[in-house]
Design a protein around this motif. Structure first.
Motif, PDB file in Angstrom:
ATOM      1  N   ASP A  22       0.819  -1.220   0.000  1.00  0.00           N
ATOM      2  CA  ASP A  22       0.000   0.000   0.000  1.00  0.00           C
ATOM      3  C   ASP A  22       0.854   1.271   0.000  1.00  0.00           C
ATOM      4  O   ASP A  22       0.346   2.352  -0.287  1.00  0.00           O
ATOM      5  CB  ASP A  22      -0.939   0.028   1.222  1.00  0.00           C
ATOM      6  CG  ASP A  22      -1.922  -1.134   1.200  1.00  0.00           C
ATOM      7  OD1 ASP A  22      -2.205  -1.651   0.096  1.00  0.00           O
ATOM      8  OD2 ASP A  22      -2.380  -1.537   2.281  1.00  0.00           O
ATOM      9  N   PHE A  23       2.162   1.147   0.339  1.00  0.00           N
ATOM     10  CA  PHE A  23       3.053   2.309   0.318  1.00  0.00           C
ATOM     11  C   PHE A  23       3.602   2.585  -1.077  1.00  0.00           C
ATOM     12  O   PHE A  23       4.151   3.660  -1.331  1.00  0.00           O
ATOM     13  CB  PHE A  23       4.251   2.090   1.260  1.00  0.00           C
ATOM     14  CG  PHE A  23       3.911   2.234   2.723  1.00  0.00           C
ATOM     15  CD1 PHE A  23       3.955   3.474   3.336  1.00  0.00           C
ATOM     16  CD2 PHE A  23       3.564   1.131   3.478  1.00  0.00           C
ATOM     17  CE1 PHE A  23       3.651   3.611   4.676  1.00  0.00           C
ATOM     18  CE2 PHE A  23       3.259   1.253   4.820  1.00  0.00           C
ATOM     19  CZ  PHE A  23       3.296   2.497   5.430  1.00  0.00           C
ATOM     20  N   GLU A  28       8.758   6.181  -2.697  1.00  0.00           N
ATOM     21  CA  GLU A  28       9.559   5.265  -3.511  1.00  0.00           C
ATOM     22  C   GLU A  28      10.065   4.115  -2.644  1.00  0.00           C
ATOM     23  O   GLU A  28      11.094   4.224  -1.950  1.00  0.00           O
ATOM     24  CB  GLU A  28      10.741   6.028  -4.118  1.00  0.00           C
ATOM     25  CG  GLU A  28      11.197   5.413  -5.434  1.00  0.00           C
ATOM     26  CD  GLU A  28      12.428   6.154  -5.950  1.00  0.00           C
ATOM     27  OE1 GLU A  28      12.461   7.396  -5.830  1.00  0.00           O
ATOM     28  OE2 GLU A  28      13.344   5.472  -6.446  1.00  0.00           O
ATOM     29  N   THR A  29       9.282   3.031  -2.601  1.00  0.00           N
ATOM     30  CA  THR A  29       9.650   1.876  -1.780  1.00  0.00           C
ATOM     31  C   THR A  29       9.033   0.633  -2.396  1.00  0.00           C
ATOM     32  O   THR A  29       8.377   0.707  -3.440  1.00  0.00           O
ATOM     33  CB  THR A  29       9.189   2.085  -0.320  1.00  0.00           C
ATOM     34  OG1 THR A  29       9.775   1.074   0.492  1.00  0.00           O
ATOM     35  CG2 THR A  29       7.683   2.022  -0.156  1.00  0.00           C
ATOM     36  N   SER A  30       9.261  -0.504  -1.766  1.00  0.00           N
ATOM     37  CA  SER A  30       8.665  -1.751  -2.262  1.00  0.00           C
ATOM     38  C   SER A  30       8.400  -2.680  -1.086  1.00  0.00           C
ATOM     39  O   SER A  30       9.067  -2.584  -0.043  1.00  0.00           O
ATOM     40  CB  SER A  30       9.617  -2.432  -3.248  1.00  0.00           C
ATOM     41  OG  SER A  30      10.797  -2.818  -2.566  1.00  0.00           O
ATOM     42  N   ASP A  31       7.454  -3.585  -1.293  1.00  0.00           N
ATOM     43  CA  ASP A  31       7.165  -4.617  -0.294  1.00  0.00           C
ATOM     44  C   ASP A  31       8.456  -5.367   0.019  1.00  0.00           C
ATOM     45  O   ASP A  31       8.777  -5.634   1.179  1.00  0.00           O
ATOM     46  CB  ASP A  31       6.088  -5.559  -0.860  1.00  0.00           C
ATOM     47  CG  ASP A  31       5.833  -6.749   0.041  1.00  0.00           C
ATOM     48  OD1 ASP A  31       6.024  -6.620   1.256  1.00  0.00           O
ATOM     49  OD2 ASP A  31       5.451  -7.821  -0.474  1.00  0.00           O
ATOM     50  N   GLU A  32       9.220  -5.655  -1.037  1.00  0.00           N
ATOM     51  CA  GLU A  32      10.453  -6.434  -0.880  1.00  0.00           C
ATOM     52  C   GLU A  32      11.462  -5.707   0.038  1.00  0.00           C
ATOM     53  O   GLU A  32      12.030  -6.314   0.948  1.00  0.00           O
ATOM     54  CB  GLU A  32      11.063  -6.680  -2.263  1.00  0.00           C
ATOM     55  CG  GLU A  32      12.105  -7.770  -2.249  1.00  0.00           C
ATOM     56  CD  GLU A  32      12.939  -7.774  -3.531  1.00  0.00           C
ATOM     57  OE1 GLU A  32      12.649  -6.968  -4.438  1.00  0.00           O
ATOM     58  OE2 GLU A  32      13.893  -8.563  -3.590  1.00  0.00           O
ATOM     59  N   ARG A  41       5.512  -6.815   7.474  1.00  0.00           N
ATOM     60  CA  ARG A  41       4.672  -7.103   6.300  1.00  0.00           C
ATOM     61  C   ARG A  41       3.413  -6.235   6.293  1.00  0.00           C
ATOM     62  O   ARG A  41       2.860  -5.939   5.253  1.00  0.00           O
ATOM     63  CB  ARG A  41       4.273  -8.577   6.258  1.00  0.00           C
ATOM     64  CG  ARG A  41       5.493  -9.489   6.170  1.00  0.00           C
ATOM     65  CD  ARG A  41       5.209 -10.869   5.616  1.00  0.00           C
ATOM     66  NE  ARG A  41       6.485 -11.516   5.321  1.00  0.00           N
ATOM     67  CZ  ARG A  41       7.135 -11.406   4.157  1.00  0.00           C
ATOM     68  NH1 ARG A  41       6.605 -10.708   3.167  1.00  0.00           N
ATOM     69  NH2 ARG A  41       8.293 -12.002   3.975  1.00  0.00           N
ATOM     70  N   GLN A  42       2.960  -5.869   7.484  1.00  0.00           N
ATOM     71  CA  GLN A  42       1.758  -5.036   7.609  1.00  0.00           C
ATOM     72  C   GLN A  42       1.786  -4.312   8.941  1.00  0.00           C
ATOM     73  O   GLN A  42       2.582  -4.647   9.824  1.00  0.00           O
ATOM     74  CB  GLN A  42       0.507  -5.911   7.522  1.00  0.00           C
ATOM     75  CG  GLN A  42       0.414  -6.922   8.677  1.00  0.00           C
ATOM     76  CD  GLN A  42      -0.901  -7.674   8.687  1.00  0.00           C
ATOM     77  OE1 GLN A  42      -1.345  -8.182   7.656  1.00  0.00           O
ATOM     78  NE2 GLN A  42      -1.548  -7.735   9.842  1.00  0.00           N
ATOM     79  N   VAL A 156       7.266   3.802   6.755  1.00  0.00           N
ATOM     80  CA  VAL A 156       6.946   2.381   6.533  1.00  0.00           C
ATOM     81  C   VAL A 156       7.172   1.543   7.802  1.00  0.00           C
ATOM     82  O   VAL A 156       6.816   0.357   7.824  1.00  0.00           O
ATOM     83  CB  VAL A 156       7.801   1.790   5.381  1.00  0.00           C
ATOM     84  CG1 VAL A 156       7.585   2.571   4.093  1.00  0.00           C
ATOM     85  CG2 VAL A 156       9.293   1.758   5.729  1.00  0.00           C
ATOM     86  N   LEU A 157       7.790   2.152   8.828  1.00  0.00           N
ATOM     87  CA  LEU A 157       8.271   1.339   9.950  1.00  0.00           C
ATOM     88  C   LEU A 157       7.279   1.203  11.110  1.00  0.00           C
ATOM     89  O   LEU A 157       7.375   0.260  11.884  1.00  0.00           O
ATOM     90  CB  LEU A 157       9.563   1.949  10.514  1.00  0.00           C
ATOM     91  CG  LEU A 157      10.729   2.114   9.536  1.00  0.00           C
ATOM     92  CD1 LEU A 157      11.881   2.845  10.222  1.00  0.00           C
ATOM     93  CD2 LEU A 157      11.186   0.765   9.011  1.00  0.00           C
ATOM     94  N   PHE A 158       6.366   2.169  11.240  1.00  0.00           N
ATOM     95  CA  PHE A 158       5.584   2.245  12.478  1.00  0.00           C
ATOM     96  C   PHE A 158       4.115   1.881  12.278  1.00  0.00           C
ATOM     97  O   PHE A 158       3.591   1.982  11.161  1.00  0.00           O
ATOM     98  CB  PHE A 158       5.703   3.652  13.076  1.00  0.00           C
ATOM     99  CG  PHE A 158       7.105   3.971  13.527  1.00  0.00           C
ATOM    100  CD1 PHE A 158       7.517   3.674  14.816  1.00  0.00           C
ATOM    101  CD2 PHE A 158       8.025   4.544  12.653  1.00  0.00           C
ATOM    102  CE1 PHE A 158       8.817   3.945  15.236  1.00  0.00           C
ATOM    103  CE2 PHE A 158       9.335   4.820  13.061  1.00  0.00           C
ATOM    104  CZ  PHE A 158       9.731   4.522  14.355  1.00  0.00           C
TER     105      PHE A 158
END
Ligand code: UT7
Length: 323
Positions: A22-23, A28-32, A41-42, A156-158
């Motif tokens: 969802d980000f 500019e990021t990726s699930d990976e 992961r979520q 993406v971290l919190f």
């Protein structure tokens, strides 16, 4: 001697789940990248009607139900949070009112990600000092409100959420065979303030501000600080890593958790990991992980459980509890 024995646990999470993917349209990021670098992961993200107070109340109610108690049985509420509903009064007092509790006392503790470890240690001292018999210890956070959603290195971290414990005065013999809080070690060092902080506040900018972190710098210090404070706790209790049943660390990054466990010689199967499901929920991360491991039957009465956290300040600490 008096021991602070765990009587119940509970947790609460916002309704909305945000996956790594969802980000991808936002920054500019990726699930990976997120999964590989952090293990996340979520995470759950609070809606407007979900606050630190409402999530904290829900976790507290769940812990009370798990303990078979009501708010009438509680003397003290200690809430660990860095994202209070208001600058004042303490959100703990708001939770007290939401629970319909008009006796006893309540206050917030602010030690960022180490808040819950500080709060358990504080509650233990109130119980052993005879000032309280039953304490609700809550960690509740809505870090989504203080994130810079355009900064990929932090947003993406919190995640948001809450967890709670009921601690109750019990009789012990003074050995580590006792149930309850057995040993603790707390540390802080303000020299590291600029590595993880919020760039606003009532006395400076007059605004709430946004979280800023030099992730690599925090990472560099984390494992050493975590292992130091755990070794201090082990030596206080006269135990080694082999004596532990469960290690419940702060859930910031799977790589930090793995490296700490490895350095301490804690077997992988004893480590409770929920960072994949919740992200870093700051002061809520340890009680959320505890609630998951108690609810799924891993942590049982009599188990020796080590809690640990490290975060902004820097603050860090560990607590050893016989469940
Ligand atoms: O709870 C309080 C304690 N907090 C923590 O414990 C957090 C500690 N720090 C960490 O967990 C890690 O340092 C992070 C997960 C924050 C970063 O992982 P890292 O392996 O230390 O990566 P890095 O900071 O060295 O960045 C590597 C690269 C950089 O690009 P360049 O400079 O190598 O070109 C970053 O710009 O990854 C880039 N990057 C990203 N790429 C894709 C940073 N964030 C992202 C992102 N997606 N979200």
């Amino acid at each position: 001697m008096i021991r602070s024995v765990v009587r119940g646990t509970g947790a609460a999470l916002p309704r909305r789940i945000m996956k790594n993917a969802d980000f991808e349209g936002m920054v500019e990021t990726s699930d990976e990248w997120i999964a590989q670098r952090t293990g996340i992961r979520q995470r759950h993200i609070a809606a407007d009607d979900e606050t630190t107070a409402s999530l904290g109340e829900a976790a507290a109610r769940a812990a009370l139900a798990n303990a078979g108690l009501t708010p009438d049985d509680i003397d003290l509420i200690v809430l660990a949070t860095s994202t209070p509903n208001n600058t004042f009064p303490a959100t703990a007092v708001e939770i007290q009112n939401r629970l319909g509790m008009h006796h006893g006392f309540a206050f917030d503790m602010q030690a960022v990600c180490s808040g819950f470890v500080y709060a358990v240690t504080t509650a233990d001292l109130y119980i052993r000092g005879g000032l309280a018999k039953r304490v609700l210890v809550i960690g509740s956070e809505t870090f989504s409100r203080i994130l810079d959603w355009s900064d990929r290195s932090t947003c993406v971290l919190f995640g948001d959420g809450a967890g709670a414990l009921v601690l109750e005065a019990g009789e012990g013999t003074g050995t580590i065979a006792d149930r309850g809080v057995l040993a603790a070690s707390l540390r802080s060092d303000g020299a590291h303030k600029d590595k993880l902080f919020v760039d606003g506040g009532p006395s400076t900018t007059g605004t709430v501000g946004h979280l800023r972190m030099e992730g690599r710098e925090v990472f560099k210090h984390a494992v050493g600080m975590i292992t130091d404070v755990i070794e201090a706790t082990f030596s206080q209790a006269g135990i080694t890593a082999d004596d532990l049943d469960w290690f419940v660390p702060h859930q910031a990054n799977k790589r930090i958790i793995d490296a700490s466990a490895k350095k301490l010689g804690i077997a992988e199967q004893k480590v409770v990991v929920t960072v994949d499901l919740h992200g870093n929920t700051s002061a809520a991360s340890v009680p959320l992980a505890l609630s998951v491991a108690v609810a799924d039957g891993r942590i049982k009465k009599g188990d020796l459980v080590l809690l640990e956290a490290m975060g902004g300040g820097f603050t860090w600490g560990a607590v050893l509890v016989r469940w």
